[in-house]
Each structure stands twice: as C-alpha cells, then as structure tokens.
Design an enzyme around this catalytic site. Structure first.
Site, short mmCIF file in Angstrom:
data_model
loop_
_atom_site.label_atom_id
_atom_site.label_comp_id
_atom_site.label_asym_id
_atom_site.label_seq_id
_atom_site.Cartn_x
_atom_site.Cartn_y
_atom_site.Cartn_z
N SER A 162 0.80 -1.15 0.06
CA SER A 162 -0.13 0.04 0.07
C SER A 162 0.74 1.15 -0.17
CB SER A 162 -0.74 0.01 1.17
OG SER A 162 -1.45 1.14 1.55
N TYR A 208 -2.99 -1.31 10.52
CA TYR A 208 -2.69 -1.53 8.98
C TYR A 208 -1.55 -0.98 8.54
CZ TYR A 208 -4.22 -1.15 4.06
OH TYR A 208 -4.08 -1.28 2.79
P1 NAD Z 1 -11.44 -6.17 -0.60
O1 NAD Z 1 -11.94 -6.17 1.01
O2 NAD Z 1 -12.08 -5.98 -1.73
O3 NAD Z 1 -10.62 -7.37 -0.51
C1 NAD Z 1 -9.84 -8.16 0.49
C2 NAD Z 1 -9.87 -9.40 0.36
O4 NAD Z 1 -9.28 -10.16 1.24
C3 NAD Z 1 -11.34 -9.73 0.47
O5 NAD Z 1 -11.84 -10.52 -0.67
C4 NAD Z 1 -11.33 -10.40 1.83
O6 NAD Z 1 -12.26 -11.62 1.90
C5 NAD Z 1 -9.99 -11.20 1.69
N1 NAD Z 1 -9.71 -11.60 2.84
C6 NAD Z 1 -9.86 -11.25 4.27
N2 NAD Z 1 -9.02 -11.73 5.20
C7 NAD Z 1 -8.82 -12.87 4.58
C8 NAD Z 1 -8.18 -13.98 5.05
N3 NAD Z 1 -7.83 -14.28 6.37
N4 NAD Z 1 -7.93 -15.21 4.15
C9 NAD Z 1 -8.17 -14.89 2.77
N5 NAD Z 1 -8.82 -13.74 2.30
C10 NAD Z 1 -8.94 -13.02 3.40
O7 NAD Z 1 -10.32 -4.68 -0.46
P2 NAD Z 1 -9.33 -4.49 -1.65
O8 NAD Z 1 -9.01 -3.15 -1.67
O9 NAD Z 1 -9.46 -5.27 -2.71
O10 NAD Z 1 -7.94 -4.97 -0.66
C11 NAD Z 1 -6.94 -5.89 -1.35
C12 NAD Z 1 -5.58 -5.65 -0.88
O11 NAD Z 1 -5.17 -4.53 -1.44
C13 NAD Z 1 -5.46 -5.60 0.50
O12 NAD Z 1 -4.12 -6.35 1.02
C14 NAD Z 1 -5.30 -3.92 0.85
O13 NAD Z 1 -4.70 -3.91 1.87
C15 NAD Z 1 -4.61 -3.65 -0.41
N6 NAD Z 1 -4.85 -2.26 -0.93
C16 NAD Z 1 -6.10 -1.71 -1.07
C17 NAD Z 1 -6.13 -0.32 -1.41
C18 NAD Z 1 -7.55 0.29 -1.81
O14 NAD Z 1 -7.65 1.41 -1.83
N7 NAD Z 1 -8.47 -0.52 -2.24
C19 NAD Z 1 -5.14 0.46 -1.36
C20 NAD Z 1 -3.84 -0.21 -0.84
C21 NAD Z 1 -3.78 -1.57 -0.71
#
Ligand code: NAD
Length: 272
Positions: A157, A170
């Site tokens: 991130s 986080y």
């Molecule tokens: P999201 O909530 O749609 O996706 C996260 C996924 O991880 C979900 O499908 C959830 O079910 C799964 N998950 C959670 N706990 C889990 C576990 N114990 N085992 C297996 N799966 C699990 O959100 P996202 O934004 O798509 O996040 C995906 C990644 O991207 C994360 O690591 C997040 O930190 C990172 N991220 C997102 C953003 C953003 O702006 N959306 C920015 C920076 C980083």
C-alpha cells in the site's frame, strides 16, 4: 468486459491470488487469466464472490478455480497448497493480496484489532510466500515457461511509506510487508525467484467504500491524487500481470506504486 489477450505472457503458468473474491484481488485474477495464466481464486468466506470471479474468467475463455482458505491459519494455507499441487502439479505465481482493515484511534485500539490485522495482512503473506517459495525451489526454472522459477507479488500500500493516523495496525502491517518483501527478495534471488510489491493508492473497492461512495468523499479523496482519478482494480491487475511476466524479469525487490501520484506529497503542490 474483459477479453483474453492475443499475446499471452503467462501461458502454461499457474497463479494463486489470495483474497480474490472481491476488489483488487478479483481485478488481478482476471488480468492474469486474460494473460493466459490458470488462476486459483482464493477466498476466506465469500464462496459466491469467488465463484462469480471464476465464472467471469471462464466466460471469457480463461481458466480458474476457487479454493477456500484463511491465509492467517497455517493448516488452511498448507491444505490450499496441497490442493493446488494435487490439481495442477505446481505453482508459478503468487499474488499475496488478502488484507483487511480494523480501524481505531490508537488509544482505543484493542489488542484483538491489532492482532487480527497483523495476522491476516502480514502473517498471511509470510505463510503463503513460504509455501510458494518451497514449491518454486523444489521445481526450479522451467525455461520454456518462464525465466524465473517463480514470482511473488505482495500487495502492499502507499501506507508502507505514508503514516496513517487512525490505522496504526494497518500501516504497521504494510511497513512489515515492505521488509518481508525486500528480505525474501534478497534471500530467494539465488533460486531465481522474483519478489516485488505493488503499492496501490486509492482504489475503488469494498475496503474503502466510504472514501469514494459519495461525491463529497470522492472530491476530498481526489485532493490526495495529483492524477485526479480514483483507481480501479484493473489498474492494479495490469501492473500485476506485467510484474508476473518475463517483461519485468530484471525487476526485483521493489515496490511499484500504482497510485496516481499519491506518494508525491500533493500537499506541497501549491508551495507547501
Ligand atoms: P477487499 O476487501 O475487496 O479485498 C480484500 C480481500 O481479502 C477480500 O476478498 C477478503 O475476503 C479477503 N480476506 C480477508 N481476510 C482474509 C483471510 N484471512 N484469508 C483470505 N482472504 C481474506 O479490499 P481490496 O481493496 O481489494 O484489498 C486488497 C488488498 O489491497 C489488501 O491487501 C489491501 O490492503 C490492499 N490495498 C487496497 C487499497 C485500496 O485503495 N482499495 C489501497 C492499498 C492497498
């Protein structure tokens, strides 16, 4: 609507994308499949979400299966890898994407909130990367498939770099992912295993829906993004497909920020 790409860079490769039933993970799964990979769509609880992603991939002519596992639980990760090796024989690409937020002011943060986020976001990446590396080392390079024995992409991130008040758990987890990625990049390079991170900025997914859902929230968010656009999961999917392909064969141990310039300290744009 996604289309299978004509020039497929990931043909005959097996990819695991964790947390792929929604958001960035689903965008990455679709991009890797469009590039020719057979994709394992890992999910923790949403079987229907995972099946929807699998169907979208197979409908466009790609290959995918869904496998359930909580990435923070060692026995479940081992069982997922057992199933992958049984079904596909090996693995070539891991995208360590699963992650979550449990936000709280620092002084109100419970140990449970702290631990849960560290368990999923950091320990989950450790467990999945360790099993992938074991398999990559066991198999070695298959030159007809890829120049590398395997590729690991960690979803970090912008908050591996930018401190984030109200999200100590986080931000700590992503800071940890940065040094986990760099350390294993250093350690695994002799085995021809490439390890990199993607540092997304603000991407429209369920994790941060309150930050972009209303026009007011979106306008406020855009003040942090010089490129003046909120990202989409496909933006991250494109970056992941490139990082997994031999086109990036000399890219190793970096975080590729895909953030519309969020890490450019936009608060300083007008002379600070
Ligand atoms: P999201 O909530 O749609 O996706 C996260 C996924 O991880 C979900 O499908 C959830 O079910 C799964 N998950 C959670 N706990 C889990 C576990 N114990 N085992 C297996 N799966 C699990 O959100 P996202 O934004 O798509 O996040 C995906 C990644 O991207 C994360 O690591 C997040 O930190 C990172 N991220 C997102 C953003 C953003 O702006 N959306 C920015 C920076 C980083």
């Amino acid at each position: 609507m996604m289309k299978v790409l004509e020039k497929q860079r990931l043909q005959n490769q097996i990819a695991l994308v964790t947390g792929a039933s929604s958001g960035i993970g689903s965008g990455v799964a679709k991009a890797l499949a469009a590039d020719g990979a057979t994709v394992v769509v890992n999910y923790a609880s949403s079987a229907s979400g995972a099946e929807k992603v699998v169907k979208e991939i197979t409908d466009m002519g790609g290959k995918a299966v869904a496998i359930r596992a909580d990435v923070s639980k060692e026995d479940q990760v081992l069982e997922m890898y057992r199933q992958i090796l049984e079904q596909f024989g090996t693995l070539h690409i891991l995208v360590n994407n699963a992650g979550l937020q449990k936000d709280a002011a620092f002084v109100d943060m419970t140990l449970e909130q702290w631990q849960y986020v560290l368990d999923v976001n950091l320990t989950g990446q450790f467990l999945c990367a360790r099993e992938a590396a074991r398999e990559f080392i066991r198999r070695g390079v298959q030159p007809e498939i890829s120049k590398a024995a395997g590729k690991i992409i960690c979803m970090s991130s912008v908050h591996e770099l930018i401190p984030w008040a109200g999200h100590a758990n986080y931000a700590t987890s992503k800071g940890g992912v940065m040094l986990l990625m760099k350390t294993i990049a250093q350690e695994l390079a002799p085995h021809k295993i490439r390890v990199n991170s993607i540092g997304p900025g603000a991407i429209k997914t369920p994790i941060n829906h309150e930050a972009w859902e209303t026009p007011e929230a979106a306008a406020k968010l855009l003040t942090l993004i010089p490129y003046n656009r909120i990202g989409e999961p496909a933006d991250i999917g494109e970056a992941a497909a490139w990082l997994a392909s031999d086109e990036s064969d000399y890219v190793h141990g970096i975080t590729l920020f895909v953030d519309g310039g969020m890490t450019l300290f936009p608060g300083f744009t007008a002379n600070g």
